[in-house]
Design a protein around this motif. Structure first.
Motif, PDB file in Angstrom:
ATOM      1  N   PRO A 270      63.090  64.877  21.904  1.00 44.94           N
ATOM      2  CA  PRO A 270      62.954  65.110  20.454  1.00 44.94           C
ATOM      3  C   PRO A 270      62.638  63.809  19.708  1.00 44.94           C
ATOM      4  O   PRO A 270      63.293  62.799  19.910  1.00 44.94           O
ATOM      5  N   LEU A 271      61.638  63.845  18.885  1.00 44.77           N
ATOM      6  CA  LEU A 271      61.245  62.664  18.129  1.00 44.77           C
ATOM      7  C   LEU A 271      62.268  62.307  17.054  1.00 44.77           C
ATOM      8  O   LEU A 271      62.253  61.211  16.526  1.00 44.77           O
ATOM      9  N   ARG A 272      63.167  63.200  16.740  1.00 45.67           N
ATOM     10  CA  ARG A 272      64.161  62.914  15.706  1.00 45.67           C
ATOM     11  C   ARG A 272      65.232  61.940  16.206  1.00 45.67           C
ATOM     12  O   ARG A 272      65.961  61.368  15.415  1.00 45.67           O
ATOM     13  N   ASN A 273      65.350  61.766  17.500  1.00 50.85           N
ATOM     14  CA  ASN A 273      66.351  60.864  18.060  1.00 50.85           C
ATOM     15  C   ASN A 273      65.773  59.467  18.231  1.00 50.85           C
ATOM     16  O   ASN A 273      64.639  59.305  18.669  1.00 50.85           O
ATOM     17  N   SER A 274      66.573  58.486  17.921  1.00 49.44           N
ATOM     18  CA  SER A 274      66.157  57.102  18.168  1.00 49.44           C
ATOM     19  C   SER A 274      66.407  56.779  19.634  1.00 49.44           C
ATOM     20  O   SER A 274      67.133  57.500  20.340  1.00 49.44           O
ATOM     21  N   THR A 275      65.821  55.684  20.104  1.00 45.40           N
ATOM     22  CA  THR A 275      66.075  55.272  21.485  1.00 45.40           C
ATOM     23  C   THR A 275      67.559  54.958  21.676  1.00 45.40           C
ATOM     24  O   THR A 275      68.093  55.153  22.766  1.00 45.40           O
ATOM     25  N   THR A 276      68.226  54.512  20.637  1.00 49.44           N
ATOM     26  CA  THR A 276      69.663  54.225  20.741  1.00 49.44           C
ATOM     27  C   THR A 276      70.460  55.515  20.854  1.00 49.44           C
ATOM     28  O   THR A 276      71.426  55.582  21.630  1.00 49.44           O
ATOM     29  N   ASP A 277      70.075  56.551  20.114  1.00 50.80           N
ATOM     30  CA  ASP A 277      70.749  57.848  20.249  1.00 50.80           C
ATOM     31  C   ASP A 277      70.581  58.386  21.672  1.00 50.80           C
ATOM     32  O   ASP A 277      71.529  58.912  22.271  1.00 50.80           O
ATOM     33  N   ILE A 278      69.376  58.261  22.201  1.00 48.92           N
ATOM     34  CA  ILE A 278      69.100  58.724  23.562  1.00 48.92           C
ATOM     35  C   ILE A 278      69.921  57.916  24.564  1.00 48.92           C
ATOM     36  O   ILE A 278      70.504  58.471  25.503  1.00 48.92           O
ATOM     37  N   LEU A 279      69.975  56.609  24.362  1.00 50.41           N
ATOM     38  CA  LEU A 279      70.779  55.740  25.228  1.00 50.41           C
ATOM     39  C   LEU A 279      72.236  56.192  25.227  1.00 50.41           C
ATOM     40  O   LEU A 279      72.844  56.355  26.286  1.00 50.41           O
ATOM     41  N   LYS A 280      72.794  56.406  24.056  1.00 50.80           N
ATOM     42  CA  LYS A 280      74.199  56.806  23.945  1.00 50.80           C
ATOM     43  C   LYS A 280      74.453  58.116  24.678  1.00 50.80           C
ATOM     44  O   LYS A 280      75.403  58.230  25.468  1.00 50.80           O
TER      45      LYS A 280
END
Length: 157
Positions: free
Chosen positions: A35-45
């Protein structure tokens, strides 16, 4: 004392394996559809909470400084693949006799002679004389962890 110090490195082998799996998974997610709404940091977490034993530290973005996640282009898993292939080749071809000339010649002919000019799986198939399955790769990694841990326990006594 030096011997025990060298052996102590094996204690964290499982943690290192988990870290490598986490990095490889994160690399696949970053280079896949998400999802493009997530930042790479959100994905990392999210990924760290699911695949790694240590919790995410809030307000950090270490993935921005970890160049392997960009430079490898979804191929970070190759570290684990190379470990698995090396383990299978060693166990199946050289463990019983590391100086076996026929196995050494096959290694040169099937793996070294091609440089980067042949599909890697074909080289592995030629060396092992079979096509390894996903289960074979996983088993090779797990058996190395088991062997490292057993060796450590025996040497610690």
């Amino acid at each position: 004392m030096v011997s025990r110090l060298c052996e102590s490195k094996k204690v964290c082998a499982a943690a290192d394996m988990q870290l490598q799996v986490f990095y490889a998974t994160l690399d696949q997610i970053y280079h896949g559809k998400h999802p493009l709404r997530n930042s790479t940091t959100d994905i990392l977490k999210e990924t760290q909470e699911k695949f790694y034993g240590l919790p995410y530290v809030p307000n950090t973005a270490w993935q921005l400084r970890f160049s392997h996640l960009v430079g490898y282009g979804a191929k970070y898993y190759s570290y684990l693949m190379s470990r698995a292939v090396a383990s299978m080749v060693w166990k199946e071809c050289f463990l019983q006799d590391p100086f076996n000339r026929a196995a050494g010649e096959r290694y040169r002919r099937e793996m070294l002679a091609h440089g980067g000019g042949r599909d890697p799986m074909l080289m592995v198939e030629g060396m092992l004389q079979k096509r390894p399955s996903v289960d074979d790769f996983v088993s090779a990694l797990v058996s190395d962890l088991d062997l490292d841990f057993e060796t450590f326990l025996m040497d610690s006594e």
